[in-house]
Motif scaffolding. Structure first.
Motif, mmCIF file in Angstrom:
data_model
loop_
_atom_site.group_PDB
_atom_site.id
_atom_site.type_symbol
_atom_site.label_atom_id
_atom_site.label_comp_id
_atom_site.label_asym_id
_atom_site.label_seq_id
_atom_site.Cartn_x
_atom_site.Cartn_y
_atom_site.Cartn_z
ATOM 1 N N SER A 52 31.968 40.763 35.374
ATOM 2 C CA SER A 52 33.424 39.980 35.033
ATOM 3 C C SER A 52 34.115 41.185 34.299
ATOM 4 O O SER A 52 35.493 40.776 34.253
ATOM 5 C CB SER A 52 33.169 39.086 34.054
ATOM 6 O OG SER A 52 32.364 39.394 32.782
ATOM 7 N N VAL A 53 33.662 42.118 33.556
ATOM 8 C CA VAL A 53 34.598 43.217 32.954
ATOM 9 C C VAL A 53 35.257 43.871 34.107
ATOM 10 O O VAL A 53 36.565 44.209 33.973
ATOM 11 C CB VAL A 53 33.573 44.046 32.265
ATOM 12 C CG1 VAL A 53 34.275 45.230 31.791
ATOM 13 C CG2 VAL A 53 32.886 43.333 30.870
ATOM 14 N N GLU A 57 35.986 42.692 36.936
ATOM 15 C CA GLU A 57 36.885 41.890 37.559
ATOM 16 C C GLU A 57 38.092 41.756 36.878
ATOM 17 O O GLU A 57 39.303 41.754 37.249
ATOM 18 C CB GLU A 57 36.261 40.475 37.720
ATOM 19 C CG GLU A 57 37.064 39.142 37.682
ATOM 20 C CD GLU A 57 37.106 38.410 39.022
ATOM 21 O OE1 GLU A 57 36.264 38.883 39.790
ATOM 22 O OE2 GLU A 57 37.975 37.528 39.315
ATOM 23 N N ALA A 58 37.872 41.595 35.471
ATOM 24 C CA ALA A 58 39.297 41.413 34.659
ATOM 25 C C ALA A 58 39.955 42.978 34.615
ATOM 26 O O ALA A 58 41.066 42.438 34.561
ATOM 27 C CB ALA A 58 38.555 41.362 33.260
ATOM 28 N N GLY A 59 39.334 43.947 34.734
ATOM 29 C CA GLY A 59 40.154 44.998 34.722
ATOM 30 C C GLY A 59 40.808 45.217 35.944
ATOM 31 O O GLY A 59 42.169 45.424 35.844
ATOM 32 N N ARG A 60 40.358 44.844 37.152
ATOM 33 C CA ARG A 60 40.983 44.976 38.388
ATOM 34 C C ARG A 60 42.042 44.093 38.442
ATOM 35 O O ARG A 60 43.105 44.249 38.941
ATOM 36 C CB ARG A 60 40.159 44.854 39.608
ATOM 37 C CG ARG A 60 38.860 45.921 39.867
ATOM 38 C CD ARG A 60 39.532 47.234 39.818
ATOM 39 N NE ARG A 60 40.638 47.324 41.092
ATOM 40 C CZ ARG A 60 40.420 47.805 42.221
ATOM 41 N NH1 ARG A 60 39.271 48.008 42.646
ATOM 42 N NH2 ARG A 60 41.246 47.851 42.968
ATOM 43 N N GLY A 61 41.861 42.788 38.001
ATOM 44 C CA GLY A 61 42.705 41.686 37.783
ATOM 45 C C GLY A 61 43.949 41.912 36.903
ATOM 46 O O GLY A 61 45.141 41.201 37.075
ATOM 47 N N MET A 62 43.907 42.934 35.965
ATOM 48 C CA MET A 62 44.918 43.401 35.152
ATOM 49 C C MET A 62 45.755 44.376 36.151
ATOM 50 O O MET A 62 46.669 45.016 35.359
ATOM 51 C CB MET A 62 44.638 43.645 33.815
ATOM 52 C CG MET A 62 44.338 42.372 32.969
ATOM 53 S SD MET A 62 43.918 42.792 31.381
ATOM 54 C CE MET A 62 42.356 43.818 31.456
ATOM 55 N N GLY A 63 45.383 44.924 37.283
ATOM 56 C CA GLY A 63 46.172 46.019 38.016
ATOM 57 C C GLY A 63 45.497 47.215 37.799
ATOM 58 O O GLY A 63 46.248 48.469 37.843
ATOM 59 N N MET A 64 44.298 47.351 37.229
ATOM 60 C CA MET A 64 43.668 48.839 37.116
ATOM 61 C C MET A 64 43.340 49.297 38.751
ATOM 62 O O MET A 64 43.006 48.467 39.376
ATOM 63 C CB MET A 64 42.433 48.887 36.463
ATOM 64 C CG MET A 64 42.607 48.812 34.861
ATOM 65 S SD MET A 64 40.984 49.133 34.090
ATOM 66 C CE MET A 64 41.634 49.448 32.325
ATOM 67 N N THR A 65 43.560 50.591 38.963
ATOM 68 C CA THR A 65 43.129 50.758 40.237
ATOM 69 C C THR A 65 41.712 51.186 40.296
ATOM 70 O O THR A 65 40.989 51.053 39.259
ATOM 71 C CB THR A 65 43.743 52.315 40.539
ATOM 72 O OG1 THR A 65 43.552 53.267 39.511
ATOM 73 C CG2 THR A 65 45.335 52.126 40.502
ATOM 74 N N GLN A 77 40.815 53.890 38.188
ATOM 75 C CA GLN A 77 41.120 53.908 36.472
ATOM 76 C C GLN A 77 39.673 52.987 36.270
ATOM 77 O O GLN A 77 39.238 53.133 35.069
ATOM 78 C CB GLN A 77 42.166 52.916 36.312
ATOM 79 C CG GLN A 77 43.461 53.685 36.133
ATOM 80 C CD GLN A 77 44.737 53.201 36.376
ATOM 81 O OE1 GLN A 77 44.730 52.113 36.897
ATOM 82 N NE2 GLN A 77 45.938 53.885 35.881
ATOM 83 N N LYS A 115 37.396 54.334 33.454
ATOM 84 C CA LYS A 115 37.888 53.707 32.004
ATOM 85 C C LYS A 115 36.714 52.749 31.433
ATOM 86 O O LYS A 115 36.890 52.531 30.550
ATOM 87 C CB LYS A 115 39.259 53.148 31.960
ATOM 88 C CG LYS A 115 40.275 54.538 32.155
ATOM 89 C CD LYS A 115 41.619 54.045 31.845
ATOM 90 C CE LYS A 115 42.512 55.121 31.657
ATOM 91 N NZ LYS A 115 43.978 55.149 31.822
ATOM 92 N N ILE A 116 36.304 52.151 32.647
ATOM 93 C CA ILE A 116 35.190 51.010 32.503
ATOM 94 C C ILE A 116 33.890 51.257 32.650
ATOM 95 O O ILE A 116 32.998 51.368 31.805
ATOM 96 C CB ILE A 116 35.889 49.581 33.130
ATOM 97 C CG1 ILE A 116 37.177 49.395 32.824
ATOM 98 C CG2 ILE A 116 34.729 48.607 32.809
ATOM 99 C CD1 ILE A 116 37.853 48.226 33.577
ATOM 100 N N LEU A 167 30.645 52.570 30.334
ATOM 101 C CA LEU A 167 30.007 51.590 30.333
ATOM 102 C C LEU A 167 28.356 52.102 30.844
ATOM 103 O O LEU A 167 27.276 51.707 30.311
ATOM 104 C CB LEU A 167 29.929 50.373 30.599
ATOM 105 C CG LEU A 167 31.106 49.753 30.108
ATOM 106 C CD1 LEU A 167 31.604 48.457 30.381
ATOM 107 C CD2 LEU A 167 30.975 49.367 28.498
#
Lengths: 378, 260
Positions: free
Chosen positions: B160-161, B163-171, B174, B178-179, B183
């Motif tokens: 879900s982390v 998913e949230a990142g991609r959903g905000m437009g991270m490539t 990225q 970055k995630i 982690l």
């Protein structure tokens, strides 16, 4: 009518190796500034539909129009930075502070640092979290409710016109959920974003939605309308079943006391004599009356027994009126106050506490069941 | 749904406390053990009477050179492991080819299935003698733990982390840098730590093909039947391994992203 902000045109999503498409030629318009709720049984494709809008899932065919432009092709990342996205599991970055989490989209958009910092504080305040207290904390220090507040703040980071919310309050305990829903509605009153909201909970849909789309398998729209219309006039058996037996009760939260034809009742205005009161009530052939003070504020319920007991004066006999309704209260409030009231009805007063009339079970039923036979009117 | 949320919150807290204490233990036990070994070493060194052969084997300058060689071998073979295994681990977790990933793990796992002794000899046949050959052989042998931990580390990141990142437009890139990688860092470092310790130990075989290291001392002790020399050589290897392990523990502790 204004131009829809988001349009899905004949959108189909099928997965290889699966015969039936997950979403089958769906057409859906989202008007600017509205909360459109997609609701349906699990597996009906409502989440898939939501994820088609920001292209987290690529449609097999069909077009997605956003702000008048076809966004079906082109860079999905640029599109997503213009659309807020909130998911049930929140998905905060555990290794980033709350501030860094909220700054995600502004940073991706390349905002200057000072602007980002201001934006973060502004958003934390917007979701009722003290920036000084929470800015530098990490997500593992937050409760579920706080985490979703930050999730919403993060989705608003780049000031998008549209928010997509996938069961945002689904994993939160009922009490906190209720509070977050109310807060979110208040927030939406200020922000006027366009929101597509997915839930499986019809009560949440009724509460949050300006319009509700009830979906059945393959994301087929069974009914799309304002919540009160869906509740009072379900399009077909599927919708009726999905609403469940409590549909009438749900309409109670949508309608207000001012919609009811108030029962005038016999009023006795102070100062009044026992004899006058008796005559007035006999003339009107009623057993209950409302005692008002000189400024028309309702005081007590007066019934025959109160009149017949000669021991005390009129203003101390009968039963006191403890609950009052105002025209803005919902019918749910009205019902519960009637059930609490000793007289089986409740008085309605205006903003200054002056008597307007009475609300009875019969008048409530008359509003909810306009076609029901034999509703007596007194 | 509600119950899941209620359960995870305290669990997460408990886990972080548990890992904290194990971290603490980690950083205490190793130095204590090293200290015990050091005392043992000094005692044996001081109170044994060395015959001339033992003295020649345990010549301090020679021991220092061997320890240095052992360190260099272990260090560079680990660097090589990281340079190979981490990118491969990242590559096989991208895209969507689980079969490639599984077969990759099996193939590279073969390195560990072959005895280190055999591996060094095989590389000797291929590349000739010398330290470089040893480094390649050791790297092959220690590839698996780092590769496996990289894959596991990247795959255990909460979906879900991402998913949230991609959903905000991270490539995708990225999201990785970055995630996912930050982690996965604690688990990847744990793998590197394991590989380092393996490499320090296995570098004792370097003498077989002229790669130097403390294996020379142990081997000489064995051939000439000098138990004191064997003992001192072995203890020095163990000491080196413990030091590397301790450094790995420090890295695990301080490179872990905050908030985890």
């Amino acid at each position: 009518m204004t131009q829809p902000l988001i349009q899905l045109q004949d959108v189909t999503k099928s997965y290889p190796g699966v015969d039936v498409p997950a979403v089958k030629s769906l057409n859906l318009d989202v008007e600017p500034g509205e909360i459109l709720v997609l609701v349906g049984p699990s597996g009906c494709g409502k989440s898939t539909t939501l994820r088609l809008i920001n292209r987290m899932i690529e449609p097999t065919s069909g077009r997605i129009i956003y702000e008048g432009a076809d966004v079906t092709k082109g860079d999905p990342n640029a599109l997503r930075r213009r659309i807020g996205y909130v998911i049930q599991q929140v998905g905060l970055f555990p290794h980033r502070t709350i501030a860094e989490n909220i700054a995600t989209v502004p940073k991706l958009l390349g905002w200057p640092k000072a602007k980002i910092r201001d934006r973060v504080d502004e958003l934390l305040e917007l979701v009722s979290m003290d920036p000084a207290l929470y800015r530098d904390r990490y997500p593992n220090e937050l409760s579920g409710g706080q985490a979703q507040r930050v999730g919403v703040a993060r989705a608003l980071g780049g000031d998008p016109d549209v928010l997509l919310m996938d069961e945002p309050f689904g994993a939160i305990d009922p009490i906190t959920r209720d509070r977050l829903q109310n807060e979110f509605l208040r927030l939406q009153g200020e922000l006027k974003k366009t929101i597509v909201f997915v839930t499986h909970d019809i009560d949440e849909a009724v509460k949050m939605g300006d319009r509700i789309a009830i979906l059945r398998d393959q994301s087929e729209i069974a009914q799309l309308d304002r919540p009160e219309n869906i509740l009072t006039e379900p399009a077909d058996e599927f919708v009726e079943n999905f609403l469940g037996s409590g549909a009438i009760l749900k309409t109670l939260t949508l309608r207000r006391v001012r919609d009811i034809d108030l029962d005038p009742m016999v009023t006795l205005k102070q100062p009044v004599h026992r004899g006058e009161a008796l005559t007035a009530m006999n003339d009107a052939n009623t057993t209950t009356a409302v005692l008002l003070d000189e400024r028309d504020h309702p005081l007590r319920w007066i019934d025959e027994r109160a009149l017949n007991s000669t021991r005390s004066s009129l203003e101390t006999s009968g039963r006191p009126i403890t609950v009052q309704l105002q025209p803005e209260d919902t019918l749910q409030d009205a019902l519960s106050s009637m059930l609490q009231s000793s007289a089986g009805m409740s008085v309605v007063v205006d903003g200054r506490g002056r008597y307007l009339g009475c609300c009875t079970i019969e008048s409530l039923a008359g509003l909810l069941l306009p076609h029901a036979p034999g509703v007596p009117s007194s | 749904m509600t119950t899941v949320r209620v359960q995870t919150a305290p669990q997460r807290k408990r886990r972080s406390i548990a890992s904290w204490t194990s971290d603490q233990l980690d950083l205490i036990v190793t130095p204590v053990l090293a200290l015990v070994l050091l005392i043992l070493l000094v005692t044996v060194w001081t109170y044994s009477t060395f015959d001339p052969t033992t003295e020649r084997i345990l010549e301090p300058a020679q021991l220092a050179r061997q320890m240095w060689e052992q360190t260099i071998l272990a260090f560079f073979s680990t660097v090589l492991v990281v340079l190979i295994a981490v990118p491969v681990g990242i590559l096989v977790t991208r895209g969507g080819a689980p079969r490639v990933k599984n077969s990759m793990v099996s193939v590279l796992g073969l390195g560990q299935a072959i005895p280190a002794y055999g591996l060094i000899v095989l590389f000797f046949v291929w590349l000739g003698q010398g330290g470089l050959t040893v480094i390649f052989a050791l790297a092959t042998f220690a590839l698996l733990p780092v590769l496996r931990n990289t894959i596991v580390g990247l795959e255990q990141v909460d979906k879900s982390v991402i998913e949230a990142g991609r959903g905000m437009g991270m490539t995708g890139f990225q999201s990785l840098t970055k995630i996912e990688l930050p982690l996965a860092v604690p688990i990847i470092i744990a793998g590197i730590r394991t590989a380092t310790v393996i490499n320090v130990g296995m570098a004792s075989l370097a003498f077989l093909i002229g790669g130097g290291g403390l294996g020379e001392t142990i081997n000489a002790g064995l051939k000439l039947n000098r138990p004191t020399a064997i003992f001192i050589g072995a203890v020095l290897v163990a000491l080196l391994a413990l030091i590397f392990d301790f450094l790995g523990g420090l890295a695990q502790r301080y490179l872990r992203p905050k908030g985890l």
